[in-house]
Design an enzyme around this catalytic site. Structure first.
Site, mmCIF file in Angstrom:
data_model
loop_
_atom_site.group_PDB
_atom_site.id
_atom_site.type_symbol
_atom_site.label_atom_id
_atom_site.label_comp_id
_atom_site.label_asym_id
_atom_site.label_seq_id
_atom_site.Cartn_x
_atom_site.Cartn_y
_atom_site.Cartn_z
ATOM 1 N N ASP A 166 0.841 -1.198 0.000
ATOM 2 C CA ASP A 166 0.000 0.000 0.000
ATOM 3 C C ASP A 166 0.882 1.257 0.000
ATOM 4 O O ASP A 166 2.123 1.153 0.069
ATOM 5 C CB ASP A 166 -0.913 -0.063 1.242
ATOM 6 C CG ASP A 166 -2.253 0.595 1.009
ATOM 7 O OD1 ASP A 166 -2.357 1.439 0.089
ATOM 8 O OD2 ASP A 166 -3.198 0.284 1.762
ATOM 9 N N ASP A 227 -10.886 2.833 -3.004
ATOM 10 C CA ASP A 227 -11.255 1.594 -2.303
ATOM 11 C C ASP A 227 -12.719 1.261 -2.565
ATOM 12 O O ASP A 227 -13.582 2.147 -2.499
ATOM 13 C CB ASP A 227 -11.119 1.771 -0.784
ATOM 14 C CG ASP A 227 -9.685 1.799 -0.326
ATOM 15 O OD1 ASP A 227 -8.771 1.774 -1.166
ATOM 16 O OD2 ASP A 227 -9.484 1.861 0.902
#
Ligand code: GLA
Length: 423
Positions: A166, A227
């Protein structure tokens, strides 16, 4: 009845063919992810629930991943192709160990990561882990900066098969260097690990135009956008992003290197049955990784059936690895199309998804000839419905097909190009 404007379609198909033919890349060839990765990932459904005292069955713990690994096998997901069991954020202790090493949370993962990895491998599955390129993971656990090489070695020692890296608490302009450097460390361990990057999405948010050829040469897959959340609005938003930006995004996909529109949320709380079918169809057209984030203990059978639809999985996993495109969008009706194998001379086979984004409560009829969809092989196409058990037989370019699509639903067809000249 929505009759399709053929001039518009032909123009779009022309652009589509030109851009897919021109895709040449110097891509990462680590032998992995030749088709989009398939598996299970904890984040969307289980988030950062660390409260094993009050919620032992749902907290991020070794037990959760063991149970999901067991169910992947016993419920038939593994034999349909879902092979990775991937941990997301919140598996770490808040601080590194005395030698600077990563430590898994000792209460929630009492046997450590190697034992969990062994458990998963013993079931014929593969083990994925999450880290972050920055100082911290998005949920505030230690990131890899300053420890890139030793963390890569640690993952190899744990027999990790897949790393999601990430990009929270990191400098987006530093990612061209940082993501590629960590990729090199992963490769130099000698342990093959799929490398999932969040490199472009953080750069796009920072107003930087990502260098997709660099990203393709270091990563097996990468996130481009937001997301996913547990709602149809979120799925629609992602579908729009991938449609609206397809000229930039789609040519970057291919065997070993994929765009990642994020997890499948099928079987959770937010999607209706129709909407769940639509997510699966579009993800397959996009050649997306199929990472389920759902509670496999409680999923209802009709949602499970969607996830196990082998004909649609085969579209996603088609060996040509061509990312499909939205070829028509008008008044809430969309058509998405993906070239797939087999190919005869210049004629591809296609998966085609007709999507109804309208909310006026009754199914919409869509009527189109194969030619208008770009299907011009005079020998014809064998057309079948991939959700319903309907075989249309051999159809020809001039044949008009009519489908009825439920609100927020999909009809998905496969048109297999024919080899013999029957006309
Ligand atoms: C970011 C990622 C998500 C998830 C969370 C974890 O938001 O995009 O997929 O990994 O971090 O904190």
């Amino acid at each position: 009845m929505h009759a399709i404007n053929s001039e518009m379609l032909n123009q779009i198909i022309y652009i589509y063919l030109i851009s897919s033919l021109s895709a040449v890349c110097y891509c990462l060839e680590n032998g992995l992810a030749r088709t989009p990765p398939m598996g299970w990932l904890s984040w969307e459904r289980f988030r950062c629930n660390t409260d094993c005292t009050n919620d032992p069955y749902n907290c991020i713990s070794e037990r959760l991943f063991q149970v999901m690994a067991d169910l992947l096998v016993s419920e038939g997901y593994a034999s349909a192709g879902y092979e990775y069991v991937n941990i997301d954020d919140c598996w770490l202790e808040k601080h590194r160990g005395p030698a600077g090493q990563l430590l898994s949370d000792h209460k929630r993962f009492p046997n450590g990561m190697k034992a969990l990895s062994d458990y998963i491998h013993a079931r014929g599955l593969k083990f994925g882990i999450y880290e972050d390129y920055g100082n911290y993971t998005c949920a505030g656990y230690p990131g890899i900066i300053g420890y890139e090489e030793s963390d890569a070695i640690q993952f190899a020692a744990w027999n990790v098969d897949y790393v999601k890296l990430d990009g929270c608490y990191a400098q987006p302009y530093d990612m061209d260097r940082g993501y590629s450097e960590f990729g090199r460390y992963l490769n130099s361990t000698g342990k093959p690990m799929v490398y999932s990057c969040s490199w472009p999405v953080y750069q796009i948010y920072a107003g930087i135009q990502p260098n997709f050829s660099a990203i393709q040469s270091h990563c097996n897959l990468w996130r481009n956008y937001d997301d996913i959340q547990d709602s149809w609005a979120s799925v629609e938003n992602i579908i729009d992003y991938y449609g609206n930006n397809q000229d930039i995004i789609a040519p970057n996909a291919g065997p070993g290197h994929w765009n990642d529109p994020d997890m499948l949320i099928i079987g959770n709380f937010g999607l209706s049955y129709e909407q769940a079918k639509t997510q699966f169809a579009v993800w397959a057209i996009l050649a997306a990784p199929l990472l389920m984030s759902v509670d496999l203990r409680t999923i209802r059978p009709e949602f499970k059936d969607i996830l196990l639809n082998r004909k649609i999985i085969a579209v996603d996993q088609d060996p040509l690895g061509i990312q499909g495109r939205r070829i028509y969008k008008h008044k809430g009706i969309e058509i998405w199309s993906k070239p797939i194998s087999p190919v005869y001379q210049i004629y591809y086979s296609y998966a085609i998804a007709f999507i109804n984004r309208r909310t006026d409560g009754t199914p919409s009829d869509i009527s189109v000839t194969l030619k208008e969809l770009g299907l011009i092989n005079l020998s014809g196409y064998r057309v079948e419905d991939l959700y319903e058990n309907v075989d249309y037989g051999i159809l020809y370019p001039h044949t008009k097909i009519k489908v009825k699509v439920n609100p927020s639903g999909v009809v998905m067809l496969k048109a297999e190009t024919q080899y013999l000249k029957n006309v």
